[in-house]
Design a protein around this motif. Sequence first.
Motif, PDB file in Angstrom:
ATOM      1  N   GLN A 114     -78.377  12.350  76.455  1.00 49.27           N
ATOM      2  CA  GLN A 114     -78.684  13.021  77.719  1.00 49.27           C
ATOM      3  C   GLN A 114     -78.525  12.090  78.921  1.00 49.27           C
ATOM      4  N   ALA A 115     -77.854  12.607  79.938  1.00 55.08           N
ATOM      5  CA  ALA A 115     -77.776  11.927  81.232  1.00 55.08           C
ATOM      6  C   ALA A 115     -78.386  12.864  82.263  1.00 55.08           C
ATOM      7  N   THR A 116     -79.274  12.330  83.077  1.00 53.25           N
ATOM      8  CA  THR A 116     -79.927  13.154  84.084  1.00 53.25           C
ATOM      9  C   THR A 116     -79.629  12.630  85.478  1.00 53.25           C
ATOM     10  N   MET A 117     -79.667  13.555  86.416  1.00 58.93           N
ATOM     11  CA  MET A 117     -79.596  13.215  87.837  1.00 58.93           C
ATOM     12  C   MET A 117     -80.846  13.831  88.442  1.00 58.93           C
ATOM     13  N   GLY A 118     -81.825  12.968  88.730  1.00 59.48           N
ATOM     14  CA  GLY A 118     -83.116  13.478  89.181  1.00 59.48           C
ATOM     15  C   GLY A 118     -83.779  14.226  88.038  1.00 59.48           C
ATOM     16  N   ASN A 119     -84.112  15.495  88.270  1.00 61.17           N
ATOM     17  CA  ASN A 119     -84.743  16.277  87.209  1.00 61.17           C
ATOM     18  C   ASN A 119     -83.786  17.306  86.605  1.00 61.17           C
ATOM     19  N   THR A 120     -82.477  17.051  86.727  1.00 63.57           N
ATOM     20  CA  THR A 120     -81.464  17.956  86.199  1.00 63.57           C
ATOM     21  C   THR A 120     -80.658  17.253  85.111  1.00 63.57           C
ATOM     22  N   VAL A 121     -80.393  17.949  83.999  1.00 66.02           N
ATOM     23  CA  VAL A 121     -79.530  17.407  82.962  1.00 66.02           C
ATOM     24  C   VAL A 121     -78.090  17.511  83.464  1.00 66.02           C
ATOM     25  N   ALA A 122     -77.442  16.372  83.627  1.00 68.22           N
ATOM     26  CA  ALA A 122     -76.070  16.333  84.121  1.00 68.22           C
ATOM     27  C   ALA A 122     -75.061  16.418  82.986  1.00 68.22           C
ATOM     28  N   LYS A 123     -75.409  15.845  81.844  1.00 71.87           N
ATOM     29  CA  LYS A 123     -74.518  15.829  80.684  1.00 71.87           C
ATOM     30  C   LYS A 123     -75.378  15.641  79.449  1.00 71.87           C
ATOM     31  N   SER A 124     -74.973  16.246  78.354  1.00 76.24           N
ATOM     32  CA  SER A 124     -75.818  16.185  77.156  1.00 76.24           C
ATOM     33  C   SER A 124     -75.243  15.345  76.021  1.00 76.24           C
ATOM     34  N   ASN A 125     -74.032  14.805  76.193  1.00 76.77           N
ATOM     35  CA  ASN A 125     -73.423  14.075  75.073  1.00 76.77           C
ATOM     36  C   ASN A 125     -72.799  12.743  75.505  1.00 76.77           C
ATOM     37  N   VAL A 126     -73.528  11.956  76.278  1.00 75.38           N
ATOM     38  CA  VAL A 126     -73.072  10.632  76.689  1.00 75.38           C
ATOM     39  C   VAL A 126     -73.185   9.691  75.496  1.00 75.38           C
ATOM     40  N   ARG A 127     -72.177   8.845  75.313  1.00 72.04           N
ATOM     41  CA  ARG A 127     -72.184   7.867  74.218  1.00 72.04           C
ATOM     42  C   ARG A 127     -72.725   6.541  74.754  1.00 72.04           C
ATOM     43  N   LYS A 128     -73.953   6.193  74.363  1.00 71.80           N
ATOM     44  CA  LYS A 128     -74.655   5.018  74.896  1.00 71.80           C
ATOM     45  C   LYS A 128     -74.710   3.864  73.910  1.00 71.80           C
ATOM     46  N   VAL A 129     -73.962   3.958  72.828  1.00 70.74           N
ATOM     47  CA  VAL A 129     -73.945   2.930  71.795  1.00 70.74           C
ATOM     48  C   VAL A 129     -72.493   2.532  71.552  1.00 70.74           C
ATOM     49  N   ARG A 130     -72.261   1.239  71.440  1.00 74.64           N
ATOM     50  CA  ARG A 130     -70.918   0.711  71.230  1.00 74.64           C
ATOM     51  C   ARG A 130     -70.954  -0.435  70.223  1.00 74.64           C
ATOM     52  N   LYS A 131     -69.817  -0.637  69.539  1.00 71.89           N
ATOM     53  CA  LYS A 131     -69.649  -1.816  68.689  1.00 71.89           C
ATOM     54  C   LYS A 131     -68.753  -2.805  69.417  1.00 71.89           C
ATOM     55  N   LEU A 132     -69.094  -4.096  69.293  1.00 75.18           N
ATOM     56  CA  LEU A 132     -68.329  -5.178  69.900  1.00 75.18           C
ATOM     57  C   LEU A 132     -67.959  -6.198  68.831  1.00 75.18           C
ATOM     58  N   GLN A 133     -67.097  -7.134  69.201  1.00 76.03           N
ATOM     59  CA  GLN A 133     -66.734  -8.246  68.317  1.00 76.03           C
ATOM     60  C   GLN A 133     -66.258  -7.751  66.950  1.00 76.03           C
ATOM     61  N   ASN A 134     -65.324  -6.819  66.964  1.00 75.34           N
ATOM     62  CA  ASN A 134     -64.759  -6.265  65.731  1.00 75.34           C
ATOM     63  C   ASN A 134     -65.822  -5.686  64.807  1.00 75.34           C
ATOM     64  N   GLY A 135     -66.823  -5.025  65.396  1.00 71.69           N
ATOM     65  CA  GLY A 135     -67.854  -4.360  64.613  1.00 71.69           C
ATOM     66  C   GLY A 135     -68.982  -5.243  64.131  1.00 71.69           C
ATOM     67  N   LYS A 136     -69.049  -6.496  64.582  1.00 67.74           N
ATOM     68  CA  LYS A 136     -70.116  -7.403  64.148  1.00 67.74           C
ATOM     69  C   LYS A 136     -71.383  -7.256  64.976  1.00 67.74           C
TER      70      LYS A 136
END
Length: 179
Positions: A25-47
């Motif tokens: 979930q991404a919100t702008m104030g008290n409104t849901v702006a988007k419901s499927n933001v990807r907030k997790v990432r892999k770095l360093q070739n998955g390490k």
Amino acid sequence: MTKIRSTTVLAIVHDGKVAIGADGQATMGNTVAKSNVRKVRKLQNGKIAVGFAGSTADAFTLIERFEDKLNSYGGNMKRAAIELAKDWRTDRFLRKLEAMMIAATKEEVLIISGTGDVLEPDNQIAAIGSGSMYAQAAATALKKHAPQLSAEEMVREGLNIAADICIYTNHNLVIENLE
């Protein structure tokens, strides 16, 4: 420490594996702006896996800087985190960023904040964001009383409990695993 609202990120190291997840979930104030933001990432070739809370643009800036630090220090996550935190605290541009980050390898998990903190949490459970205390409490109980569960199962359940309670957290979860 900066109070970051509008998301929940949870990471657990358990039985030689790490899972890190976040709601979408991404919100702008008290409104849901988007419901499927990807907030997790892999770095360093998955390490290394990272998750962020706060302003998306600010978080991506931090992830890019963290990746640069990882490259500068041979993939040493703790050293890269400390150097990023130093820069974040002293650099005029970075100091204004409103975000927090969790970084994890299969051995350790760190919370990195703009106040210069690099925290290695107790019980190898880290949580940030508006629903962090709910997710952390659930994960702590699961790790203690249901150790047969996998790290991913604990993260999923902790995030779902947070989503049931925190209005800034939803059930659209992204979970990454490192083994």
